[in-house]
Design a protein around this motif. Structure first.
Motif, PDB file in Angstrom:
ATOM      1  N   ALA A 148     -85.836  -8.783  41.278  1.00  0.00           N
ATOM      2  CA  ALA A 148     -85.144  -7.670  40.618  1.00  0.00           C
ATOM      3  C   ALA A 148     -86.144  -6.761  39.907  1.00  0.00           C
ATOM      4  N   ARG A 149     -87.142  -7.359  39.266  1.00  0.00           N
ATOM      5  CA  ARG A 149     -88.186  -6.554  38.610  1.00  0.00           C
ATOM      6  C   ARG A 149     -88.952  -5.736  39.647  1.00  0.00           C
ATOM      7  N   ASN A 150     -89.299  -6.348  40.753  1.00  0.00           N
ATOM      8  CA  ASN A 150     -90.012  -5.641  41.816  1.00  0.00           C
ATOM      9  C   ASN A 150     -89.166  -4.509  42.394  1.00  0.00           C
ATOM     10  N   LEU A 151     -87.873  -4.767  42.563  1.00  0.00           N
ATOM     11  CA  LEU A 151     -86.984  -3.744  43.085  1.00  0.00           C
ATOM     12  C   LEU A 151     -86.878  -2.573  42.100  1.00  0.00           C
ATOM     13  N   ALA A 152     -86.815  -2.869  40.815  1.00  0.00           N
ATOM     14  CA  ALA A 152     -86.758  -1.809  39.804  1.00  0.00           C
ATOM     15  C   ALA A 152     -88.025  -0.957  39.852  1.00  0.00           C
ATOM     16  N   GLN A 153     -89.169  -1.602  40.035  1.00  0.00           N
ATOM     17  CA  GLN A 153     -90.429  -0.859  40.150  1.00  0.00           C
ATOM     18  C   GLN A 153     -90.429   0.012  41.404  1.00  0.00           C
ATOM     19  N   ALA A 154     -89.906  -0.511  42.492  1.00  0.00           N
ATOM     20  CA  ALA A 154     -89.823   0.266  43.724  1.00  0.00           C
ATOM     21  C   ALA A 154     -88.915   1.476  43.521  1.00  0.00           C
ATOM     22  N   ASP A 155     -87.800   1.286  42.817  1.00  0.00           N
ATOM     23  CA  ASP A 155     -86.883   2.405  42.535  1.00  0.00           C
ATOM     24  C   ASP A 155     -87.581   3.483  41.709  1.00  0.00           C
ATOM     25  N   GLN A 156     -88.393   3.054  40.747  1.00  0.00           N
ATOM     26  CA  GLN A 156     -89.125   4.020  39.919  1.00  0.00           C
ATOM     27  C   GLN A 156     -90.101   4.834  40.766  1.00  0.00           C
ATOM     28  N   LEU A 157     -90.785   4.165  41.679  1.00  0.00           N
ATOM     29  CA  LEU A 157     -91.719   4.869  42.554  1.00  0.00           C
ATOM     30  C   LEU A 157     -90.979   5.842  43.459  1.00  0.00           C
ATOM     31  N   ILE A 158     -89.863   5.437  43.989  1.00  0.00           N
ATOM     32  CA  ILE A 158     -89.060   6.306  44.845  1.00  0.00           C
ATOM     33  C   ILE A 158     -88.629   7.551  44.078  1.00  0.00           C
ATOM     34  N   GLU A 159     -88.211   7.357  42.837  1.00  0.00           N
ATOM     35  CA  GLU A 159     -87.839   8.504  42.018  1.00  0.00           C
ATOM     36  C   GLU A 159     -89.030   9.433  41.804  1.00  0.00           C
TER      37      GLU A 159
ATOM     38  N   VAL B 100     -83.203 -18.824  40.318  1.00  0.00           N
ATOM     39  CA  VAL B 100     -82.901 -17.803  39.312  1.00  0.00           C
ATOM     40  C   VAL B 100     -84.178 -17.067  38.909  1.00  0.00           C
ATOM     41  N   ALA B 101     -85.266 -17.807  38.719  1.00  0.00           N
ATOM     42  CA  ALA B 101     -86.541 -17.186  38.334  1.00  0.00           C
ATOM     43  C   ALA B 101     -87.062 -16.278  39.446  1.00  0.00           C
ATOM     44  N   GLU B 102     -86.972 -16.725  40.687  1.00  0.00           N
ATOM     45  CA  GLU B 102     -87.427 -15.910  41.820  1.00  0.00           C
ATOM     46  C   GLU B 102     -86.575 -14.658  41.981  1.00  0.00           C
ATOM     47  N   ARG B 103     -85.275 -14.794  41.761  1.00  0.00           N
ATOM     48  CA  ARG B 103     -84.396 -13.634  41.858  1.00  0.00           C
ATOM     49  C   ARG B 103     -84.729 -12.613  40.769  1.00  0.00           C
ATOM     50  N   ALA B 104     -85.011 -13.091  39.577  1.00  0.00           N
ATOM     51  CA  ALA B 104     -85.383 -12.187  38.484  1.00  0.00           C
ATOM     52  C   ALA B 104     -86.671 -11.441  38.824  1.00  0.00           C
ATOM     53  N   LYS B 105     -87.613 -12.147  39.417  1.00  0.00           N
ATOM     54  CA  LYS B 105     -88.869 -11.518  39.839  1.00  0.00           C
ATOM     55  C   LYS B 105     -88.596 -10.447  40.900  1.00  0.00           C
TER      56      LYS B 105
END
Length: 126
Positions: free
Chosen positions: A109-120, A102-107
């Motif tokens: 998800a945070r990384n994916l959100a940051q990647a989405d922000q960069l893509i935007e 669960v902790a690794e998945r949350a990490k």
């Protein structure tokens, strides 16, 4: 040539195709003991069962969560003992692995959100 359960068997190429993993990866998991072949033909070729497909899919699910080979082997053993009805500290160990997953998945998800922000930002929308 006999399988652990059932009679349906396959060679490594079919296993690779069904799981999306390379032959090299499957051979590596065999070499380290995570996925020993159900059997071998007289010519020495690995033969796998439907149970092996399921086991490999569990290994594939563990990999991105950062579990070590030793942890993967332990989790697979715990799943096997759980199916056999064993309890005891198996539940506690599985709970600890669940917490790590669960902790690794949350990490992730945070990384994916940051990647989405960069893509935007790169696309001029951010």
């Amino acid at each position: 040539m006999t399988a652990r359960t059932g009679t349906s068997t396959m060679h490594i190429g079919e296993l690779a195709e069904r799981t999306g993993l390379s032959l090299r990866t499957i051979r590596h998991y065999d070499d380290v003991g995570l996925l020993p072949a159900t059997a071998r033909t007289e010519g020495g070729f690995r033969v796998y069962s439907e149970d092996d497909v399921e086991r490999l899919m569990v290994i594939k699910q563990m990999k991105p969560l950062g579990f070590s080979l030793e942890e993967m082997a332990d989790i697979l053993e715990l799943f096997s003992s759980q199916e056999a009805g064993a309890a005891g500290n198996a539940k506690a160990k599985l709970a600890a692995y669940l917490e790590k997953a669960v902790a690794e998945r949350a990490k992730m998800a945070r990384n994916l959100a940051q990647a989405d922000q960069l893509i935007e930002r790169l696309s001029g929308r951010g």
